[in-house]
Design an enzyme around this catalytic site. Structure first.
Site, PDB file in Angstrom:
ATOM      1  N   TYR A 125       0.836  -2.432   6.670  1.00 19.14           N
ATOM      2  CA  TYR A 125       2.032  -3.272   6.873  1.00 19.14           C
ATOM      3  C   TYR A 125       2.936  -2.614   7.923  1.00 19.14           C
ATOM      4  CZ  TYR A 125       6.200  -5.825   5.082  1.00 19.14           C
ATOM      5  OH  TYR A 125       7.307  -6.601   4.923  1.00 19.14           O
ATOM      6  N   LYS A 140       6.744 -10.253  -3.928  1.00 18.01           N
ATOM      7  CA  LYS A 140       5.710 -11.254  -3.675  1.00 18.01           C
ATOM      8  C   LYS A 140       5.276 -11.902  -5.003  1.00 18.01           C
ATOM      9  CE  LYS A 140       6.166  -9.788   0.534  1.00 18.01           C
ATOM     10  NZ  LYS A 140       5.425  -8.680   1.130  1.00 18.01           N
TER      11      LYS A 140
HETATM   12  C1  PLP Z   1       6.063  -7.618   1.934  1.00 19.52           C
HETATM   13  C2  PLP Z   1       5.226  -6.393   1.854  1.00 19.52           C
HETATM   14  C3  PLP Z   1       5.805  -5.154   1.642  1.00 19.52           C
HETATM   15  C4  PLP Z   1       7.300  -4.961   1.606  1.00 19.52           C
HETATM   16  O1  PLP Z   1       7.916  -5.618   0.576  1.00 19.52           O
HETATM   17  P1  PLP Z   1       9.492  -6.004   0.662  1.00 19.52           P
HETATM   18  O2  PLP Z   1       9.840  -6.319  -0.730  1.00 19.52           O
HETATM   19  O3  PLP Z   1       9.556  -7.165   1.612  1.00 19.52           O
HETATM   20  O4  PLP Z   1      10.208  -4.818   1.194  1.00 19.52           O
HETATM   21  C5  PLP Z   1       4.988  -4.055   1.518  1.00 19.52           C
HETATM   22  N1  PLP Z   1       3.652  -4.166   1.603  1.00 19.52           N
HETATM   23  C6  PLP Z   1       3.058  -5.346   1.820  1.00 19.52           C
HETATM   24  C7  PLP Z   1       1.586  -5.408   1.893  1.00 19.52           C
HETATM   25  C8  PLP Z   1       3.815  -6.498   1.959  1.00 19.52           C
HETATM   26  O5  PLP Z   1       3.221  -7.659   2.207  1.00 19.52           O
END
Ligand code: PLP
Length: 389
Positions: free
Chosen positions: A108, A205
């Site tokens: 990421y 997510k």
């Molecule tokens: C979105 C995401 C993050 C970061 O998460 P946030 O809550 O947006 O800071 C980390 N790793 C992956 C694979 C992601 O998709």
């Protein structure tokens, strides 16, 4: 207990819920005691002493407890205000000045940025490696290597890594392993059982699941939890009880949501693979994805996030496809109940490997809508793309 039962039961200790079904929101800074002795007794409990808001209340502990229960063999979980903060917390708990970190080239982008912004100035060097390296990671480990960061499948490009092989090599050499397990969640990939030391979730997510809160977590194998917790306490990292509540609430329906994300995602991915305007679908459950065999071996399912490459054309043609979509929102993040589509350009991020494609790429998150509506929407989008080419 099966994982769906675990999702329902997790974190609901009687002393935390007081009989209420959902562990409620306990807001606090100051906690009052009847006596000095009672205050001292509460302060002496490292994980669940209710004595000051910064150290959490039953609302945060219930979510952390439920996440730990989803990873058999884990010692404990710490919560963070975002996924990025969780990645940072995990890495800082295993790295010190003079160390080297091996980081997957499909990580990421904000995870890569953490190396430039924080690790490099503190004297930790980062070496990027090929996501398909597998047990070959052994050749990259040097005297200063202290940690390996994996993300499987990779962000944007979805390569599935041989996590068990990398962890076996790392453990034999005394190197810590960190996995970003956000795509699969512990429901589809049990990281601690597979040998990972610290497994990270952007709970923003699928755990929250409704696109309305930011949250992260790190779940630790035995021996790795104390250092993680001490750092959270030292930095004063704290998650709002309201957000932790939303995480716990989302968790209860994770199993049914993931089944629907998987089914909808596969229906759309298989349809896309048959379209002449599509050069390639990159979905870990489809044979064309690098590491597909590892997905079949190690994962118990797929989530709803994948990508596809268009058969030529430019950014304007891709934009024509995305801009007119009705059921897909245009926006960052994913894992909520709604579908999303964004343009992605992974080649520019790579430093250790090359990523090539015949045309521009689109990333989709398939939400909980009827797949037929999403497919009709994309069919119209592919027509717009064909006209714009
Ligand atoms: C979105 C995401 C993050 C970061 O998460 P946030 O809550 O947006 O800071 C980390 N790793 C992956 C694979 C992601 O998709």
């Amino acid at each position: 207990m099966g994982p769906a039962t675990q999702l329902v039961a997790g974190g609901r200790r009687a002393e935390w819920t007081q009989g209420i079904v959902n562990p409620p929101v306990w807001r606090a800074s100051t906690v009052l005691f009847d006596s000095v002795a009672a205050m001292r007794a509460a302060s002496a409990r490292p994980n669940d002493g209710l004595y000051y808001g910064r150290r959490g209340t039953p609302t945060q502990w219930a979510l952390a407890d439920a996440l730990t229960a989803l990873e058999p063999g884990a010692e404990g979980t710490m919560l963070y205000p975002s996924g990025v903060s969780a990645v940072a917390g995990a890495l800082l708990s295993v790295l010190k000045s003079g160390d080297e970190l091996l980081m997957v080239d499909s990580a990421y982008e904000p995870t890569r940025a953490f190396c430039r912004t924080v690790l490099t100035p503190m004297g930790v060097t980062t070496r990027f490696y090929d996501p398909t390296v597998g047990a070959g990671i052994a050749d990259l480990i040097g005297d200063r290597t202290a940690a390996i960061l994996m993300e499987s499948p990779g962000s944007l490009t979805f390569e599935v890594q041989d996590v068990p092989a990398i962890c076996a090599v790392a453990r034999a050499r005394g190197v810590a392993t960190v996995l970003d397990n956000t795509w699969a969640t512990p429901l589809l990939f049990r990281a601690i059982e597979k040998g990972v030391d610290l497994t990270v979730l952007a709970c923003t997510k699928y755990i929250v699941g409704h696109s309305d809160a930011m949250l992260g977590s790190v779940t630790a194998a035995p021996g790795r939890f104390g250092g993680l917790r001490d750092l959270v306490h030292a930095y004063g990292i704290h998650v709002a009880p309201d957000d932790a509540y939303l995480g716990s609430r989302g968790l209860r329906t994770l199993a049914v949501r993931m089944r629907q994300h998987e089914a909808g995602g596969l229906a759309v991915a298989r349809w896309l693979a048959d379209q002449p305007q599509v050069a390639r679908v990159v979905h870990p459950a489809l044979p064309g994805c690098p590491g597909h065999a590892l997905w079949a071996r190690d994962f118990s399912g797929a989530s709803g996030l994948f990508g596809f490459v268009l058969a030529g054309g430019d950014d304007a043609a891709r934009t024509a496809l995305i801009d007119g979509l009705v059921h897909f929102g245009i926006g960052y993040s994913w894992g909520g109940y709604e579908s999303l589509a964004i343009p992605v350009d992974p080649a520019a991020l790579r430093t250790a490997t090359r990523w090539t494609a015949d045309g521009p790429m689109v990333r989709l998150h398939i939400g909980l809508e009827d797949p037929a509506d999403l497919i009709a929407d994309l069919a119209a989008g592919l027509q717009r793309y064909a006209r714009a080419r």
